[in-house]
Design a protein around this motif. Structure first.
Motif, mmCIF file in Angstrom:
data_model
loop_
_atom_site.group_PDB
_atom_site.id
_atom_site.type_symbol
_atom_site.label_atom_id
_atom_site.label_comp_id
_atom_site.label_asym_id
_atom_site.label_seq_id
_atom_site.Cartn_x
_atom_site.Cartn_y
_atom_site.Cartn_z
ATOM 1 N N LEU A 75 0.837 -1.126 0.057
ATOM 2 C CA LEU A 75 -0.022 -0.040 0.017
ATOM 3 C C LEU A 75 0.926 1.193 0.008
ATOM 4 O O LEU A 75 0.503 2.562 -0.887
ATOM 5 C CB LEU A 75 -1.042 0.007 1.194
ATOM 6 N N ALA A 76 2.099 1.132 0.817
ATOM 7 C CA ALA A 76 2.882 2.449 0.636
ATOM 8 C C ALA A 76 3.439 2.632 -0.577
ATOM 9 O O ALA A 76 3.412 3.876 -1.080
ATOM 10 C CB ALA A 76 4.120 2.218 1.703
ATOM 11 N N ARG A 77 4.022 1.382 -1.124
ATOM 12 C CA ARG A 77 4.298 1.502 -2.683
ATOM 13 C C ARG A 77 3.431 2.131 -3.726
ATOM 14 O O ARG A 77 3.883 2.853 -4.526
ATOM 15 C CB ARG A 77 4.896 0.196 -3.047
ATOM 16 N N LEU A 78 1.906 1.775 -3.713
ATOM 17 C CA LEU A 78 1.104 2.206 -4.238
ATOM 18 C C LEU A 78 0.989 3.583 -4.064
ATOM 19 O O LEU A 78 0.601 4.319 -4.977
ATOM 20 C CB LEU A 78 -0.329 1.360 -4.137
ATOM 21 N N ALA A 79 1.104 4.024 -2.969
ATOM 22 C CA ALA A 79 0.621 5.586 -2.779
ATOM 23 C C ALA A 79 1.956 6.555 -3.200
ATOM 24 O O ALA A 79 1.667 7.344 -3.858
ATOM 25 C CB ALA A 79 0.668 5.737 -1.157
ATOM 26 N N ILE A 80 2.908 6.001 -3.091
ATOM 27 C CA ILE A 80 4.504 6.533 -3.693
ATOM 28 C C ILE A 80 3.968 6.762 -5.056
ATOM 29 O O ILE A 80 4.039 7.708 -5.896
ATOM 30 C CB ILE A 80 5.544 5.950 -3.390
ATOM 31 N N ILE A 81 3.605 5.567 -5.866
ATOM 32 C CA ILE A 81 3.556 5.458 -7.341
ATOM 33 C C ILE A 81 2.356 6.496 -7.926
ATOM 34 O O ILE A 81 2.552 7.099 -8.967
ATOM 35 C CB ILE A 81 3.416 4.096 -7.859
ATOM 36 N N GLU A 99 0.810 11.470 -10.538
ATOM 37 C CA GLU A 99 0.102 12.703 -10.359
ATOM 38 C C GLU A 99 0.851 13.900 -10.791
ATOM 39 O O GLU A 99 0.494 14.728 -11.568
ATOM 40 C CB GLU A 99 -0.719 12.926 -8.730
ATOM 41 N N GLU A 100 2.057 13.754 -10.105
ATOM 42 C CA GLU A 100 2.963 14.821 -10.348
ATOM 43 C C GLU A 100 3.488 14.966 -12.004
ATOM 44 O O GLU A 100 3.607 16.012 -12.678
ATOM 45 C CB GLU A 100 4.290 14.832 -9.578
ATOM 46 N N ALA A 101 3.760 13.631 -12.480
ATOM 47 C CA ALA A 101 4.005 13.748 -13.839
ATOM 48 C C ALA A 101 2.691 14.168 -14.885
ATOM 49 O O ALA A 101 3.293 14.831 -15.769
ATOM 50 C CB ALA A 101 4.301 12.143 -14.359
ATOM 51 N N ALA A 102 1.593 13.725 -14.456
ATOM 52 C CA ALA A 102 0.339 14.469 -15.203
ATOM 53 C C ALA A 102 0.384 15.776 -15.088
ATOM 54 O O ALA A 102 0.225 16.411 -16.027
ATOM 55 C CB ALA A 102 -0.863 13.873 -14.651
ATOM 56 N N LYS A 103 0.756 16.441 -13.822
ATOM 57 C CA LYS A 103 0.587 17.883 -13.769
ATOM 58 C C LYS A 103 1.776 18.604 -14.524
ATOM 59 O O LYS A 103 1.479 19.763 -15.313
ATOM 60 C CB LYS A 103 1.132 18.303 -12.300
ATOM 61 N N LYS A 104 2.838 18.025 -14.558
ATOM 62 C CA LYS A 104 4.044 18.602 -15.494
ATOM 63 C C LYS A 104 3.682 18.321 -16.977
ATOM 64 O O LYS A 104 3.854 19.292 -17.696
ATOM 65 C CB LYS A 104 5.294 17.708 -15.044
ATOM 66 N N ARG A 105 3.058 17.375 -17.253
ATOM 67 C CA ARG A 105 2.687 17.254 -18.797
ATOM 68 C C ARG A 105 1.622 18.165 -19.204
ATOM 69 O O ARG A 105 1.756 18.833 -20.302
ATOM 70 C CB ARG A 105 2.146 15.820 -19.067
#
Length: 160
Positions: free
Chosen positions: A127-133, A138-144
């Motif tokens: 679950l922690a790994r999923l939250a990080i991913i 989300e950050e990559a989508a914002k940058k795009r």
């Protein structure tokens, strides 16, 4: 090379039985069995009247075996049960391997249940790994999105 005129056992001539002789022996054996069976039936009444001591000693003992009483569990005759005596409804005792296999399956099911609820260490790590991913995506989508808006703004300026 043989010594002193003696010949070895190898190389002797083979002796084959005559088929007629084999048939004669088989007939004699059958007759003996048939006659023996008739004699046993007649003597069965007298056996019932004999004492229980004769019945307890099933086989003849020869030599020292008759003098010494031996308790060997491997020599005990297996008593066969009749079909009517067998209790099918009684719970059958499981072997060690079967018990271990069932225990293994139950523990696996318990673990999967806790894993789905998120209570195990591995589930928490997942679950922690999923939250990080999720955050990274989300950050990559914002940058795009920002890059796309910048390109549109540049194109709009270039057209003017």
């Amino acid at each position: 090379m043989p010594r002193g005129g003696k010949k070895g056992h190898k190389g002797r001539g083979k002796q084959f039985s005559n088929p007629e002789e084999i048939d004669r022996q088989m007939r004699a054996q059958r007759e003996l069995e048939e006659n023996g069976g008739a004699e046993k039936e007649g003597s069965s009444e007298s056996e019932e009247e004999s004492s229980s001591d004769d019945e307890s000693e099933v086989r003849k003992r020869s030599g020292v075996e008759g003098l010494i009483e031996i308790e060997n569990p491997n020599r005990a005759a297996q008593k066969s049960k009749k079909v009517a005596e067998i209790d099918v409804s009684a719970p059958r005792e499981l072997s060690r391997r079967e018990r271990e296999e069932i225990e293994k399956q139950k523990s696996k099911e318990r673990y999967m249940k806790l894993h789905l609820e998120g209570k195990t260490e591995q589930a928490r790590a997942d679950l922690a790994r999923l939250a990080i991913i999720k955050k990274q995506r989300e950050e990559a989508a914002k940058k795009r999105e920002e890059l796309r808006k910048e390109k549109e703004a540049e194109e709009a300026k270039a057209k003017r």
